[in-house]
Scaffold this motif. Structure first.
Motif, PDB file in Angstrom:
ATOM      1  N   ASP A 147      17.746 -20.665 -15.650  1.00 43.46           N
ATOM      2  CA  ASP A 147      16.868 -20.638 -16.817  1.00 43.46           C
ATOM      3  C   ASP A 147      15.711 -19.662 -16.648  1.00 43.46           C
ATOM      4  N   TRP A 188      17.111 -12.496 -20.330  1.00 43.57           N
ATOM      5  CA  TRP A 188      18.478 -12.958 -20.103  1.00 43.57           C
ATOM      6  C   TRP A 188      19.377 -11.792 -19.706  1.00 43.57           C
ATOM      7  N   GLN A 247      23.859 -15.599 -20.467  1.00 48.72           N
ATOM      8  CA  GLN A 247      23.388 -16.701 -21.286  1.00 48.72           C
ATOM      9  C   GLN A 247      23.349 -17.973 -20.456  1.00 48.72           C
ATOM     10  N   SER A 248      22.492 -18.879 -20.858  1.00 43.75           N
ATOM     11  CA  SER A 248      22.349 -20.142 -20.151  1.00 43.75           C
ATOM     12  C   SER A 248      23.645 -20.937 -20.216  1.00 43.75           C
TER      13      SER A 248
END
Length: 405
Positions: free
Chosen positions: A289, A296, A267-268
């Motif tokens: 990103d 992801w 996850q970011s």
């Protein structure tokens, strides 16, 4: 067998269905041909929309391992029976200067015997009908699962010091929901057959699998925390979670369901471990990103180069070789009393984690933060019987074959 994938961005292949297959690896990564075939076959499944393959890609029983696939339908077989398997990285409140490998290894041999207060598990009631019990919490399991004490080998970025400290020790834990994922998977197969066309998420069967799957993912994360708690108690220190990243699960999103099979669900804004082997470096990375294009997802580790059966005869053919398998170049040790497992999980069974890192970074998916060296790897404790006579005879035969060329 290798591959002919180039080095300039992902290759997209249309496979007769709307799904596209993107390869996030280069020609430097050794990819078995059958794994590429399995990846292409996924694109033909009903409702499949987009697939990403990573540098640790290798063949699996129901499909390739080391991939993420977006679909409008659910495919439990792509996740398999170890639902929720993942890796968690913890920081230990134990400075390296006070750490003694042999003393710590002796303490960790009691890891799974250490008592702890069972957490509240009321929410897992549906899993208890499938055999869940709190006695299984805090246990590693078999195969490639492990609990490993690590130290920083190298920091790659100036700001990495904000997350990792050369003077501290870390704990990397790789395990899943133990037998629960298998129970859920087997029940789903019994009730729905081979599911070659997947499950409708809106159907009773689809909703049931997704709900049980979610509980398994949570149980697996809880299991990793309990192992960390036990390890900290064995070492008489405290422990702090840094990141927990599962790699066998489904994530629901607006345009479908992303199936992660041996692919870290990142996850970011977080970080993620990429495991090497007990005799090679692991890595800590920051997802970028651009990883949105790979659903992801990134590699969770080096990935197998040789299956378990083919490792016998390649490594550990003599007693001295098997003993050497339990040591590594940094003076680290492996706790594994199962000789068969020690051979099957030898470093030579796995691909080069450094190349995995290079490929992922080259495709803009990650920023490498640090390399981590293994100091103690806990895998399995069993009664250590004297080697049987046939093992000693096999050692002598292996030495004679080598001497005779």
């Amino acid at each position: 067998m290798g591959n002919s994938i180039g080095t300039s961005g992902p290759i997209v292949v249309r496979c007769g269905q709307p799904a596209a297959v993107a390869h996030y690896f280069t020609s430097k990564s050794w990819i078995e041909g059958s794994a590429l075939e399995q990846l292409a076959e996924l694109a033909k499944l009903p409702g499949m929309r987009s697939i990403a393959g990573f540098p640790d890609l290798h063949p699996g029983k129901y499909g390739p391992v080391g991939m993420a696939a977006l679909a409008s339908r659910l495919y439990p077989q792509l996740i398999g029976n170890d639902i929720g398997c993942g890796m968690a990285l913890f920081e230990l409140a134990l400075p390296q200067r006070k750490f003694r490998i042999d003393k710590a290894a002796n303490a960790l041999r009691e890891l799974e015997n250490i008592a702890f207060d069972a957490p509240d598990v009321a929410k897992f009631a549906p899993l208890f009908e499938l055999g869940a019990n709190t006695e299984a919490l805090g246990t590693i399991g078999g195969g490639n699962h492990f609990c490993e004490i690590q130290a920083v080998e190298e920091l790659f970025q100036p700001d990495a010091v904000e997350l990792l400290d050369r003077q501290k020790l870390y704990l990397l834990i790789h395990t899943g929901s133990r037998n629960l994922g298998a129970s859920v998977f087997n029940q789903t197969i019994d009730e729905n057959g081979a599911m070659t066309g997947g499950l409708d998420p809106a159907s009773k069967a689809g909703a049931r699998w997704l709900a049980l799957h979610g509980l398994c993912v949570e149980w697996a994360a809880l299991n990793r925390r309990m192992i960390a708690q036990r390890a900290a108690m064995a070492l008489r220190t405290d422990v702090r979670l840094i990141a927990d990243v599962p790699h066998n699960l489904v994530r629901t999103q607006a345009d479908g369901y992303v199936h992660y099979k041996g692919a870290a669900a990142i996850q970011s804004g977080g970080i993620a471990p990429i495991a090497g082997s007990r005799a090679s470096l692991s890595y800590v990375v920051e997802p970028l990103d651009a990883a949105v294009k790979s659903h992801w997802a990134i590699s969770h580790g080096a990935g197998r180069k040789y299956d378990r059966r083919n490792m016998h005869g390649r490594s550990g053919t003599t007693r001295s070789e098997r003993k050497a398998l339990l040591r590594n170049p940094w003076g680290g040790v492996a706790i594994c009393d199962d000789r068969k497992l020690a051979i099957e999980e030898a470093a030579g069974a796995y691909k080069n984690a450094g190349q995995v890192l290079e490929d992922l970074a080259g495709h803009g998916l990650i920023r490498p933060l640090a390399s981590m060296k293994p100091l103690i790897t806990y895998k399995k404790i069993s009664v250590d019987h004297e080697e049987p006579k046939q093992d000693r005879m096999r050692d002598r035969k292996a030495l004679r074959r080598r001497e005779n060329g």
